[in-house]
Scaffold this motif. Structure first.
Motif, PDB file in Angstrom:
ATOM      1  N   LEU A 141       3.643  49.460 -78.304  1.00  0.00           N
ATOM      2  CA  LEU A 141       4.246  50.500 -79.219  1.00  0.00           C
ATOM      3  C   LEU A 141       5.776  50.865 -79.016  1.00  0.00           C
ATOM      4  CD1 LEU A 141       1.142  51.333 -77.892  1.00  0.00           C
ATOM      5  CD2 LEU A 141       1.369  52.681 -79.844  1.00  0.00           C
ATOM      6  N   THR A 142       6.208  51.189 -80.209  1.00  0.00           N
ATOM      7  CA  THR A 142       7.566  51.757 -80.074  1.00  0.00           C
ATOM      8  C   THR A 142       7.363  53.331 -80.596  1.00  0.00           C
ATOM      9  OG1 THR A 142       8.278  51.054 -82.330  1.00  0.00           O
ATOM     10  CG2 THR A 142       8.986  49.880 -80.266  1.00  0.00           C
ATOM     11  N   ILE A 143       8.105  54.202 -79.671  1.00  0.00           N
ATOM     12  CA  ILE A 143       8.057  55.744 -80.290  1.00  0.00           C
ATOM     13  C   ILE A 143       9.426  56.153 -80.257  1.00  0.00           C
ATOM     14  CG2 ILE A 143       7.005  57.826 -79.874  1.00  0.00           C
ATOM     15  CD1 ILE A 143       5.234  56.699 -77.905  1.00  0.00           C
ATOM     16  N   GLY A 144       9.852  56.329 -81.401  1.00  0.00           N
ATOM     17  CA  GLY A 144      11.156  56.699 -81.652  1.00  0.00           C
ATOM     18  C   GLY A 144      11.280  57.650 -82.946  1.00  0.00           C
ATOM     19  N   THR A 145      11.862  57.545 -83.934  1.00  0.00           N
ATOM     20  CA  THR A 145      11.925  58.189 -85.219  1.00  0.00           C
ATOM     21  C   THR A 145      10.485  58.177 -85.575  1.00  0.00           C
ATOM     22  OG1 THR A 145      14.226  57.665 -85.564  1.00  0.00           O
ATOM     23  CG2 THR A 145      12.998  58.624 -87.511  1.00  0.00           C
ATOM     24  N   ALA A 149       2.724  50.049 -83.799  1.00  0.00           N
ATOM     25  CA  ALA A 149       2.083  49.395 -82.655  1.00  0.00           C
ATOM     26  C   ALA A 149       2.328  47.866 -83.285  1.00  0.00           C
ATOM     27  CB  ALA A 149       0.695  49.589 -82.500  1.00  0.00           C
ATOM     28  N   ALA A 150       2.393  47.063 -82.346  1.00  0.00           N
ATOM     29  CA  ALA A 150       1.976  45.582 -82.375  1.00  0.00           C
ATOM     30  C   ALA A 150       0.961  44.926 -81.750  1.00  0.00           C
ATOM     31  CB  ALA A 150       3.520  44.829 -82.252  1.00  0.00           C
ATOM     32  N   ILE A 151       0.359  43.989 -82.367  1.00  0.00           N
ATOM     33  CA  ILE A 151      -0.852  43.664 -81.635  1.00  0.00           C
ATOM     34  C   ILE A 151      -0.788  42.096 -81.555  1.00  0.00           C
ATOM     35  CG2 ILE A 151      -3.220  43.172 -82.257  1.00  0.00           C
ATOM     36  CD1 ILE A 151      -3.002  45.506 -84.293  1.00  0.00           C
ATOM     37  N   ILE A 168      -0.059  52.650 -86.990  1.00  0.00           N
ATOM     38  CA  ILE A 168      -1.030  53.705 -86.195  1.00  0.00           C
ATOM     39  C   ILE A 168      -0.170  55.275 -86.472  1.00  0.00           C
ATOM     40  CG2 ILE A 168       0.415  53.622 -84.134  1.00  0.00           C
ATOM     41  CD1 ILE A 168      -2.310  54.035 -82.691  1.00  0.00           C
ATOM     42  N   GLY A 169       1.043  55.170 -86.700  1.00  0.00           N
ATOM     43  CA  GLY A 169       1.682  56.374 -86.934  1.00  0.00           C
ATOM     44  C   GLY A 169       1.587  57.190 -88.102  1.00  0.00           C
TER      45      GLY A 169
END
Length: 314
Positions: A141-145, A149-151, A168-169
């Motif tokens: 997962l990247t959490i920024g702006t 998720a990448a699976i 997911i966001g």
């Protein structure tokens, strides 16, 4: 003449350009604001692409040593990204509708261009050289702006039938009422994102470290966490619990070996990871000691490495 490749990470806030040689060495890294300090490029994909192409060419020309020749460029981009036709659609955090990104950028750079979703690009870097190295089953997962998720299953990235796997966001959370840039109400990323953390901090009365009276950022909240500020710790705990709720189903379905978290919000470290890890291990006690929840190891270099490998397989 030295052959070089560009790997570019396009984020909602900043864009990072990396230039690599055929030995996979990072020769140069340049950061620039994606939309400009006053959001003047919001929605203007053509102007943005021209700016990035010029910066790539300028950076390549300024490399020391023998003359360099750019031979290909890979990009990680938010939105609905189709690697096959090179089109980016519905990149809401950039204001883009439907953009033939690979074709236009290839014309500007005069080299082949390949694109993929930014979080899948980040995941490829972490799989090749970072926290997920040697793993065959992962959620990155990247959490920024925003958050996505990448699976990874059996060592392969999953894109889904419409190149939307891992969004997911934009799954909604019961009880959240804030509007999301995607047009829905109550999306996970209205809380679990840089802007979401910033808003919660402002509502809690936390102060900015950069300017008196300014809007606190997610980085400010992380600094308050380091000082054991209970409000700041509570904000990250709340965000972690919402994220864990969404990840529970993914863990049950996919049985990952590791969950890797990157992006600006993840720089808070354990104030985010510890409650997330605890919640998942409570729900899946048989996975304690087997399911890792870890920070990304490569920082923004992970996405650059992944983007570079979109066009370099040597």
């Amino acid at each position: 003449m030295k052959r070089i490749y560009a790997g570019v990470d396009v984020g909602g806030t900043g864009t990072v350009i990396g230039l690599f040689d055929e030995q996979r060495s990072l020769l140069a890294k340049v950061k620039l604001e994606t939309l400009g300090s006053n959001m003047e490029l919001f929605g203007d994909a053509e102007a943005y692409m021209g700016m990035v192409a010029n910066r790539i060419k300028e950076t390549a020309a300024s490399l020391p040593g023998s003359p360099s020749m750019l031979v290909a460029a890979g990009f990680g981009i938010p939105g609905q990204v189709n690697p096959d036709d090179g089109i980016v659609a519905d990149a809401t955090n950039l204001g883009w509708g439907r953009v033939p990104f690979a074709r236009v950028m290839s014309e500007l750079l005069q080299v082949p261009v390949r694109i993929d979703h930014d979080v899948r690009t980040f995941a490829k870097g972490e799989l090749l050289a970072g926290a997920a190295r040697g793993r065959s089953h992962a959620i990155c997962l990247t959490i920024g702006t925003g958050i996505a998720a990448a699976i990874v299953i059996d060592g392969k990235l999953v894109r889904g039938g419409h190149n939307l796997a891992g969004e997911i966001g934009h799954d909604t959370v019961a009880g959240l009422t804030r509007s999301c840039p995607c047009g829905k109400v109550g999306c996970l990323e209205t809380v679990v994102s840089g802007p979401g953390i910033s808003r919660l901090a402002a509502e809690a009365g936390l102060q900015s470290w950069q300017s008196a009276g300014g809007m606190p950022t997610a980085e400010d909240v992380a600094r308050h966490c380091s000082a054991n500020n209970e409000q700041a710790l509570g904000i990250y705990r709340y965000a972690a619990e919402l994220l864990a709720e969404k990840l529970e189903t993914a863990v049950a379905l996919l049985d990952p070996e590791i969950i890797v978290i990157g992006g600006g919000v993840a720089k808070a470290g354990e104030p985010l990871l510890a409650p997330l890890r605890q919640r998942l291990h409570e729900r899946f006690p048989w996975l304690q000691g087997q399911l890792s929840v870890s920070l990304a190891e490569l920082g923004d270099d992970g996405a650059l490495i992944g983007a570079f490998h979109h066009v370099f397989e040597g």
